[in-house]
Write an enzyme that holds these catalytic residues in place. Structure first.
Site, PDB file in Angstrom:
ATOM      1  N   LYS A 209      49.250  -7.054  -3.957  1.00  0.00           N
ATOM      2  CA  LYS A 209      48.708  -8.299  -4.507  1.00  0.00           C
ATOM      3  C   LYS A 209      47.427  -8.611  -3.757  1.00  0.00           C
ATOM      4  CE  LYS A 209      49.666 -13.108  -5.392  1.00  0.00           C
ATOM      5  NZ  LYS A 209      50.635 -14.190  -5.366  1.00  0.00           N
ATOM      6  N   LYS A 262      48.591  -6.263  -8.781  1.00  0.00           N
ATOM      7  CA  LYS A 262      48.064  -7.504  -9.332  1.00  0.00           C
ATOM      8  C   LYS A 262      46.755  -7.881  -8.670  1.00  0.00           C
ATOM      9  CE  LYS A 262      49.393 -12.273  -9.349  1.00  0.00           C
ATOM     10  NZ  LYS A 262      50.138 -13.267  -8.717  1.00  0.00           N
TER      11      LYS A 262
HETATM   12  C1  PBG Z   1      52.172 -17.357  -6.417  1.00  0.00           C
HETATM   13  C2  PBG Z   1      51.539 -16.633  -7.550  1.00  0.00           C
HETATM   14  C3  PBG Z   1      50.200 -16.608  -7.957  1.00  0.00           C
HETATM   15  C4  PBG Z   1      50.168 -15.878  -9.130  1.00  0.00           C
HETATM   16  C5  PBG Z   1      51.471 -15.446  -9.387  1.00  0.00           C
HETATM   17  N1  PBG Z   1      52.304 -15.907  -8.388  1.00  0.00           N
HETATM   18  C6  PBG Z   1      49.006 -17.305  -7.418  1.00  0.00           C
HETATM   19  C7  PBG Z   1      48.468 -16.952  -6.100  1.00  0.00           C
HETATM   20  O1  PBG Z   1      48.961 -16.089  -5.378  1.00  0.00           O
HETATM   21  O2  PBG Z   1      47.508 -17.612  -5.691  1.00  0.00           O
HETATM   22  C8  PBG Z   1      48.954 -15.629  -9.969  1.00  0.00           C
HETATM   23  C9  PBG Z   1      49.224 -15.341 -11.404  1.00  0.00           C
HETATM   24  C10 PBG Z   1      48.052 -15.496 -12.301  1.00  0.00           C
HETATM   25  O3  PBG Z   1      46.911 -15.746 -11.865  1.00  0.00           O
HETATM   26  O4  PBG Z   1      48.253 -15.355 -13.516  1.00  0.00           O
HETATM   27  N2  PBG Z   1      52.170 -16.766  -5.193  1.00  0.00           N
END
Ligand code: PBG
Length: 338
Positions: A209, A262
């Site tokens: 991520k 992601k």
């Molecule tokens: C929470 C989370 C996030 C997303 C999914 N789970 C935001 C972040 O980490 O700031 C992002 C999903 C999206 O942008 O569609 N940790």
């Protein structure tokens, strides 16, 4: 029609390999198609909020809504009827319930536990994946607890994530999806679930991520607290690839069932490399900013959102993703195979 001289003359050369033969009609193009998108490849994210009969469009994500649980049921029924059966649940927590220590994350009366109990009862055939991170619940918007220096504290955060995972598993979550990027959390959560008797609850790890600008609209969707600082001390640096491979390797060793990358569309090299180093299924999250960007282009008359989404998802699947989380399922549903 008068043909130009070059089209009437027999050429003096021969080209035995002609790849255009297999592109010459729709029939042959379909026969040699290497990647197809199917309904079962897609996971529908749902933003859930408290209350009744409430449905709100998210300003940063056109045509995406926050639903109260009763309204979410209608959306889920629609999806099931169309052949989409898996859902990723995200909570929208009101400002008053956010706190420094994310206390609401462990409340049995919270929107996620309540939703799981209701939704599992109404839709036993559906599959529910629940996000595990503290950012919807913290007043400071970080995914973990802060220590006295204001840094995100790894191990105390894991302690809360373990409790959250057990609570949500006990309410019926089929799969838990830690998206927090704390070190070692997959192994710790797996052990906590197993010790509590929830061996059947699966773990999807947000393994790679990245600290991405493309999450901006999501933070508005979950009404996240205004973020102090950045998430760069726990999410990956977009410049790094080997580090992502190492994250994925560690998560697999810690028994994650599925590994997630992601964002997705700009990270297909990461999808492809992780796919080749593991035998676990790969998920990719086409995130809020990737969604909003394509809709903005359509609104400006630049291109068709439907076609752009389809092409992006083909690329993500071709790179190696087995399942794709996206807000754009409705745009491509008519073009998906069964
Ligand atoms: C929470 C989370 C996030 C997303 C999914 N789970 C935001 C972040 O980490 O700031 C992002 C999903 C999206 O942008 O569609 N940790």
């Amino acid at each position: 029609m008068i043909l130009p001289l070059s089209l009437t003359q027999k050429p003096s050369f021969s080209i035995p390999t002609r790849l255009r033969r297999l592109r010459s009609s729709s029939a042959i193009r379909t026969l040699v198609e290497e990647t197809t998108l199917q309904k079962k490849d897609f996971v529908q994210p749902l933003f859930l909020q408290e209350g009744k009969c409430s449905i709100e469009e998210i300003t940063s994500m056109p045509h995406v809504f926050r639903y109260s649980i009763d309204e979410a049921k209608k959306k889920i029924a629609f999806c099931l009827e169309k052949g989409i059966f898996s859902f990723a649940l995200f909570p929208v927590i009101s400002h008053e319930k956010k706190s420094f220590h994310a206390r609401e994350a462990l409340s049995e009366e919270g929107v996620i536990p309540q939703a799981l109990i209701e939704l599992k009862k109404s839709f036993p055939e559906a599959y529910f994946i629940v996000d595990i991170a503290l950012d919807p619940y913290t007043s400071h918007g970080h995914d973990g607890l802060l220590d006295e220096r204001g840094e995100v504290a790894n191990d105390p955060t894991i302690d809360v994530l373990q409790k959250m995972s057990i609570l949500y598993a006990s309410c019926g979550a089929d799969m838990l999806a830690p998206s927090d990027m704390m070190d070692g959390r997959i192994g710790c959560i797996r052990k906590a679930l197993d010790d509590a008797g929830w061996q059947a609850a699966a773990l999807l790890s947000y393994s790679a991520k990245y600290a991405s600008t493309f999450y901006g609209p999501f933070r508005n969707a979950v009404k996240a607290g205004s973020l102090q600082g950045t998430k760069a001390s726990y999410q990956l640096n977009p410049a790094n690839k080997r580090e992502a491979l190492l994250e994925a390797e560690l998560d697999a060793k810690e028994h994650a069932d599925i590994l997630m990358i992601k964002p997705a569309g700009h990270y297909v090299d990461i999808i492809s490399s992780i796919k080749s180093q593991t035998k676990r299924p790969i998920a990719a999250y086409h995130v809020s900013g990737e969604y909003a960007m394509i809709l903005a282009a359509e609104e400006k008359g630049i291109f068709s959102a439907e076609k752009a989404f389809f092409e992006v998802f083909l690329s993500i699947k071709r790179a190696g993703a087995d399942l794709i989380f996206t807000y754009a399922i409705d745009y491509i549903l008519p073009y998906l195979e069964k």
